[in-house]
Design an enzyme around this catalytic site. Structure first.
Site, PDB file in Angstrom:
ATOM      1  N   SER B  27      -6.292   3.314   4.682  1.00  0.00           N
ATOM      2  CA  SER B  27      -6.426   2.119   5.512  1.00  0.00           C
ATOM      3  C   SER B  27      -7.332   1.101   4.843  1.00  0.00           C
ATOM      4  CB  SER B  27      -6.996   2.492   6.881  1.00  0.00           C
ATOM      5  OG  SER B  27      -8.274   3.067   6.754  1.00  0.00           O
ATOM      6  N   ASP B  28      -6.916  -0.155   4.848  1.00  0.00           N
ATOM      7  CA  ASP B  28      -7.759  -1.229   4.338  1.00  0.00           C
ATOM      8  C   ASP B  28      -7.536  -2.462   5.202  1.00  0.00           C
ATOM      9  OD1 ASP B  28      -5.623  -2.901   3.230  1.00  0.00           O
ATOM     10  OD2 ASP B  28      -5.436  -1.371   1.677  1.00  0.00           O
ATOM     11  N   TYR B  36       2.777   6.123   3.141  1.00  0.00           N
ATOM     12  CA  TYR B  36       3.034   6.086   1.699  1.00  0.00           C
ATOM     13  C   TYR B  36       4.427   6.646   1.395  1.00  0.00           C
ATOM     14  CZ  TYR B  36      -1.846   4.944   0.554  1.00  0.00           C
ATOM     15  OH  TYR B  36      -3.065   4.327   0.407  1.00  0.00           O
ATOM     16  N   LYS B 222     -15.262   3.061  -5.002  1.00  0.00           N
ATOM     17  CA  LYS B 222     -14.792   1.775  -4.485  1.00  0.00           C
ATOM     18  C   LYS B 222     -14.744   1.812  -2.972  1.00  0.00           C
ATOM     19  CE  LYS B 222     -10.476   0.145  -5.080  1.00  0.00           C
ATOM     20  NZ  LYS B 222      -9.354  -0.199  -5.955  1.00  0.00           N
ATOM     21  N   LYS B 224     -13.398  -0.331   0.489  1.00  0.00           N
ATOM     22  CA  LYS B 224     -12.586  -1.387   1.076  1.00  0.00           C
ATOM     23  C   LYS B 224     -13.483  -2.283   1.925  1.00  0.00           C
ATOM     24  CE  LYS B 224      -8.690   0.292  -0.491  1.00  0.00           C
ATOM     25  NZ  LYS B 224      -7.772  -0.471  -1.372  1.00  0.00           N
ATOM     26  N   ASP B 252     -13.196  -4.028  -2.527  1.00  0.00           N
ATOM     27  CA  ASP B 252     -11.776  -4.381  -2.565  1.00  0.00           C
ATOM     28  C   ASP B 252     -11.381  -5.007  -1.235  1.00  0.00           C
ATOM     29  OD1 ASP B 252      -9.024  -4.499  -2.768  1.00  0.00           O
ATOM     30  OD2 ASP B 252      -8.732  -2.368  -3.171  1.00  0.00           O
ATOM     31  N   GLU B 278     -12.340  -6.959  -5.782  1.00  0.00           N
ATOM     32  CA  GLU B 278     -10.921  -6.782  -6.105  1.00  0.00           C
ATOM     33  C   GLU B 278     -10.043  -7.498  -5.082  1.00  0.00           C
ATOM     34  OE1 GLU B 278      -9.972  -2.730  -6.950  1.00  0.00           O
ATOM     35  OE2 GLU B 278      -7.893  -2.899  -6.268  1.00  0.00           O
ATOM     36  N   GLU B 305      -2.786  -5.381  -8.765  1.00  0.00           N
ATOM     37  CA  GLU B 305      -1.833  -4.419  -8.199  1.00  0.00           C
ATOM     38  C   GLU B 305      -0.639  -5.104  -7.544  1.00  0.00           C
ATOM     39  OE1 GLU B 305      -4.766  -2.928  -5.086  1.00  0.00           O
ATOM     40  OE2 GLU B 305      -2.890  -2.580  -4.028  1.00  0.00           O
ATOM     41  N   ASP B 328      -0.375  -2.092 -12.527  1.00  0.00           N
ATOM     42  CA  ASP B 328       0.211  -1.097 -11.634  1.00  0.00           C
ATOM     43  C   ASP B 328       1.494  -0.638 -12.320  1.00  0.00           C
ATOM     44  OD1 ASP B 328       0.377  -0.248  -8.414  1.00  0.00           O
ATOM     45  OD2 ASP B 328       2.304  -0.382  -9.435  1.00  0.00           O
ATOM     46  N   HIS B 355      -4.714  -0.030 -11.174  1.00  0.00           N
ATOM     47  CA  HIS B 355      -4.542   0.365  -9.786  1.00  0.00           C
ATOM     48  C   HIS B 355      -3.756   1.667  -9.747  1.00  0.00           C
ATOM     49  CE1 HIS B 355      -1.918   0.321  -6.059  1.00  0.00           C
ATOM     50  NE2 HIS B 355      -3.127   0.310  -5.548  1.00  0.00           N
ATOM     51  N   ALA B 356      -4.178   2.565  -8.840  1.00  0.00           N
ATOM     52  CA  ALA B 356      -3.397   3.797  -8.649  1.00  0.00           C
ATOM     53  C   ALA B 356      -3.594   4.242  -7.210  1.00  0.00           C
ATOM     54  CB  ALA B 356      -3.795   4.860  -9.656  1.00  0.00           C
ATOM     55  N   GLY B 357      -3.223   5.485  -6.927  1.00  0.00           N
ATOM     56  CA  GLY B 357      -3.226   5.964  -5.559  1.00  0.00           C
ATOM     57  C   GLY B 357      -1.799   6.019  -5.048  1.00  0.00           C
TER      58      GLY B 357
END
Lengths: 445, 445
Positions: B27-28, B36, B222, B224, B252, B278, B305, B328, B355-357
């Site tokens: 969540s951001d 996802y 990092k 959010k 971010d 970010e 990203e 990305d 960027h990843a995740g």
């Protein structure tokens, strides 16, 4: 007994494709064989007033099915909404669609998903104008400036255009609107024609169509360039000889060049006094357009038909990258975002000359330019709407040209409604035209 | 008898969705409830060597079906191609897909259609590396610089990076490659973790996970930010107290702000010494990022990203808009375009921190950073790959972290292969998980 409020009951989508690639109509340096198509949407209601909302994304063929799927993905946001609330505030749907955080990942605010949002919102505006019994240009020109400002999403553009700026521009734009409306209804809005200039045409056809354009009353024509410099020199010389010095000739590279090529090629054509060079390079290259503009003046730089959203237009204006801003009615997020873009252009004092052609783009965009003339910029000076004489017969209220000028459309709505027979014939792959076509080619029908 | 050359026989697509929105993982400020997902593609061949090419676009749920449809629209360009020719020159497919003039209208080179192209090309690179029996990072680091240059599309970036520039950078980057490969295999590549910093987490959970991150060997975490300034001040104070002064804390905003807000908010957090801010604003706003960077230094500005293609990255670099470039693996047009972006970053001397995740983004992007280290930038200084500890179990060769560093993957290919059981369970809407889930919620299974 309270009446149940009318709701949106269905979001029907249609993959409509016209076999334009079989002629060379529409050919340019980047689009050799377009099949002009529409990912078409109809909003149906239970209001029992006979009104539907029509909208579409224009595409050039392959991928029209992807665009239809994207419009379909918006359905849960639309079906079941109150018709009255939606038409009273299309911006509420704009915020919901652009703000859907999962769909947003697919952009944000660009490409297939954003064009789908534009199609849906344009359909809402079509419905709203029909319910008001006004053509959209007139609805927009008559409503309160405060309400128009409420329809604009200022996110990411507030550093260049604040709501206060927008309100001031719209209030100032209102001065003299009645007189301009009379003039518009009398004289129409100036157009220019691309019909002579497609790359695939012979020099004889170019000459004939260019002379015809002048005879028809156009004061500007456009030629596609960018495939071969020697050909372009010959074609531009041919066109200039056909129309004389008093007619503006715009040239259009359809993104064919890198920055350096754009500068060299445009300067090599400067002897024929082109009015603007359109899409000299990638629509994403703001700094590139600025570099081209610095290097090719006094030839003007025009772009916008592929500019993805208001944020890129903002930067093109901030960077001094364009002389002419070309909105497209079906590329960005619908009327709401085009209001933002028209306001940005007004703030920066850059004239708007819409892209049109394709399928139904002339029908749509005339409303936006006419609103801009009546109630925002207040002028048609150095402003012209592109006109291409293709496929208008498929619409219930096609554009009407007289002496090179768009007549103000009088039918209520956004002129987006395609004839039912056309949809039945050109629906892909099952429309009657396509079935017969496959049979004629010996395939299975 | 001549053997028939092997061909691509099928482009199979899968709509795979994981129900991550039920936790607050991920969540951001702009993505409150992501599911996802992967629009997943498998290239099958008749080579009978057991190799398939796997690739995907990462999405956050709704619209994953649109993304799958877009990959499907590429099928006619891929099925029937020679496996050997395709793997010897993935750039040939890149040119065909990006150059399809009808599909191009839906971008160009952005959004749904461009991400689909990226998924397909990444699948080709996966197949190519498997056939070479090398992990992709190693294939890229060992091939001739001339061949790598042939894989890059210089259109629209040649004003900032010429083929000659690229060749020079790759030749210089080759010096010392063997020693760096030994070091990489020994020590891995530095990562940083976003796991402590999701907006939905409590302060206690933030503290616990931040301390755990340091204990695990990470030197950067990092957080959010962007939903509420007071919360952000408290959370950043909490995080700084948990990790101490020696650990970098990046923040971010996930595009939450306008330019002015980005500057004010970042400066309000500066007392906690954030390493970078970010995505302070729209990924389309090159000039906006440049304005933010000028105003928030010494806090660095990072983005990428959601940057749609090499053309926007080019301008971010030209405008001096970023300190950190975040590629990305699954947003742009695949490995080919990411090569262009890595070369642009090297030309401008800007470090790349991917960027990843999401789903599988760590698995993919590690290959690109490791190539960059071995054979282009030659360093890991100020470079870290994002790491999020989600969903790795669904891949046949998941990333391996040790002491906060990515171990070099040794399995041949691009680490893109999802486990068959995972696809069977999370295929939407018919996978076993989703069917059981609907049954449990009382819906029809």
């Amino acid at each position: 007994m309270t009446a149940t409020p009318a709701r949106i009951t269905a979001v029907d989508t249609y993959d409509v494709r016209f076999p334009t690639s079989r002629e060379l109509d529409g050919s340019d340096a980047m689009n050799p064989d377009p099949d002009y198509s529409a990912a078409y949407v109809v909003l149906r209601t239970d209001a029992h007033d006979g009104h539907e909302g029509h909208g579409f994304t224009f595409t050039t063929g392959r991928g029209n099915d992807v665009q239809v799927a994207a419009i379909g993905a918006l359905r849960p946001h639309i079906v079941g909404r109150s018709v009255q609330e939606l038409c009273a505030d299309p911006g509420s749907l704009s915020r919901d669609l652009i703000g859907d955080s999962q769909l947003r990942w697919l952009g944000p605010e660009k490409g297939v998903m954003h064009m789908a949002i534009g199609a849906a919102l344009n359909a809402v505006w079509d419905l709203a104008a029909k319910r008001e019994d006004k053509p959209l240009w007139q609805l927009l020109a008559h409503v309160d400036p405060e309400w128009l400002v409420s329809q604009v999403d200022f996110r990411y553009i507030a550093d260049a255009l604040s709501p206060e700026d927008a309100l001031r521009l719209l209030r100032e734009g209102r001065t003299g609107v009645a007189g301009r409306e009379t003039a518009l209804l009398e004289d129409g809005y100036p157009g220019y024609t691309t019909s002579p200039g497609w790359l695939g045409y012979s020099d004889d056809k170019l000459t004939r169509l260019a002379k015809q354009a002048v005879a028809d009353g156009f004061t500007q024509i456009k030629l596609k360039v960018g495939a071969d410099l020697d050909d372009d020199i010959r074609r531009l010389r041919t066109a200039r000889a056909a129309v004389g010095d008093g007619i503006r000739i715009a040239i259009d590279a359809n993104q064919r060049w890198n920055v350096d090529e754009a500068i060299e090629w445009t300067n090599a054509l400067a002897m024929f006094d082109p009015y603007w060079i359109e899409e000299p390079t990638s629509p994403d290259d703001i700094l590139g357009h600025a570099a081209v503009r610095r290097a090719v003046a006094p030839v003007k730089v025009a772009t916008g038909e592929h500019v993805q959203n208001r944020i890129v237009f903002k930067q093109l204006l901030q960077a001094g990258a364009i002389d002419v801003l070309q909105i497209d009615a079906a590329r960005v997020g619908g009327v709401n975002e085009n209001l933002a873009i028209l306001l940005l252009a007004a703030k920066f004092g850059v004239p708007v000359c819409p892209h049109a052609g394709g399928v139904g783009l002339c029908e749509l965009v005339q409303h936006l330019s006419m609103f801009d003339y009546l109630a925002l910029s207040g002028t048609t000076e150095n402003r012209v709407i592109e006109f291409v004489d293709h496929l208008h017969e498929h619409f219930t209220a096609p554009v009407i040209m007289r002496e090179g000028r768009y007549r103000a459309p009088l039918a209520p709505g956004f002129s987006a409604t395609m004839r039912e027979e056309s949809i039945a014939a050109y629906h892909y792959p099952d429309g009657t035209f396509w079935v017969a076509d496959r049979a004629a080619q010996g395939g299975t029908a």
